[in-house]
Write a protein that holds these residues in place. Structure first.
Motif, PDB file in Angstrom:
ATOM      1  N   GLN A  82       0.952  -1.315   0.071  1.00 50.41           N
ATOM      2  CA  GLN A  82       0.140  -0.007  -0.142  1.00 50.41           C
ATOM      3  C   GLN A  82       0.836   1.353  -0.171  1.00 50.41           C
ATOM      4  O   GLN A  82       0.669   2.358  -0.546  1.00 50.41           O
ATOM      5  N   LYS A  87      -0.992   4.711  -1.044  1.00 45.21           N
ATOM      6  CA  LYS A  87      -2.072   4.847  -0.072  1.00 45.21           C
ATOM      7  C   LYS A  87      -1.835   5.752   1.263  1.00 45.21           C
ATOM      8  O   LYS A  87      -2.605   6.429   1.673  1.00 45.21           O
ATOM      9  N   VAL A 154      -4.650  -1.330   6.886  1.00 42.74           N
ATOM     10  CA  VAL A 154      -4.529  -1.835   5.717  1.00 42.74           C
ATOM     11  C   VAL A 154      -5.926  -2.710   5.234  1.00 42.74           C
ATOM     12  O   VAL A 154      -5.869  -2.873   4.180  1.00 42.74           O
TER      13      VAL A 154
END
Length: 180
Positions: A82, A87, A154
């Motif tokens: 990620q 992100k 996550v």
């Protein structure tokens, strides 16, 4: 038991390398099993020589074990995946809390300090820690609290999807359970 497992993972390959004078795979398997009976716990071993592809030993290799802390590696992989796609950043911070929702039924639960090897993490409740620090605590100190905070970040489903994806074909599925 984790200390013994780590010990076997680190020392055992060196021992085997030093004793590669085995007549057969069965002799090697017997030598491994003779070492395992001296240590308390249940073990699974898969050994494959990089020099001799026919030299392969499997002891309880298909047995099912509780994922325990081994599931922390897939969590770390998902964190890094990620980060890679933007992100979030490893230097982003997360508020340390001890309140989670069960992925089974959504009910609230808390981690028990007596079930965790990272007691220092519980002193950080109410403070902010970077994702990088939490990954360190999860992997290096085996903090269950840090693990749950990262799973919340996550997403448990994302960890599962990553491990079941093409990139990790053949890797056993991991499951999050309360009181990891």
């Amino acid at each position: 038991m984790a200390k013994y497992l780590l010990l076997l993972m680190v020392i055992f390959p060196l021992t085997v390398k030093a004793q590669m004078n085995f007549v057969s795979v069965e002799d090697l398997k017997a030598a491994i099993e003779s070492k395992l009976v001296t240590v308390k716990g249940k073990f699974a071993i898969t050994f494959k020589s990089l020099d001799s592809p026919k030299l392969e030993v499997n002891i309880h290799a298909k047995d099912v074990f509780h994922a325990a802390s081994t599931m922390k590696t897939p969590v770390m992989i998902e964190v890094f995946d990620q980060v890679k796609v933007g992100k979030f950043n490893l230097l982003d911070s997360i508020l340390v809390k001890n309140e989670f929702k069960s992925i089974v039924d959504g009910s609230p639960y808390k981690m028990d300090i007596s079930d965790d090897s990272a007691e220092e993490m519980y002193k950080k409740i109410g403070q902010w820690m970077t994702i990088k620090q939490l990954v360190y605590e999860m992997i290096t100190v085996s903090s269950n609290l840090a693990t749950n905070l990262l799973i919340d970040k996550v997403g448990a489903a994302n960890v599962m999807n990553t491990m079941q994806g093409e990139r990790y074909k053949g890797v056993t599925r991991c499951r999050r359970s309360e009181g990891i």
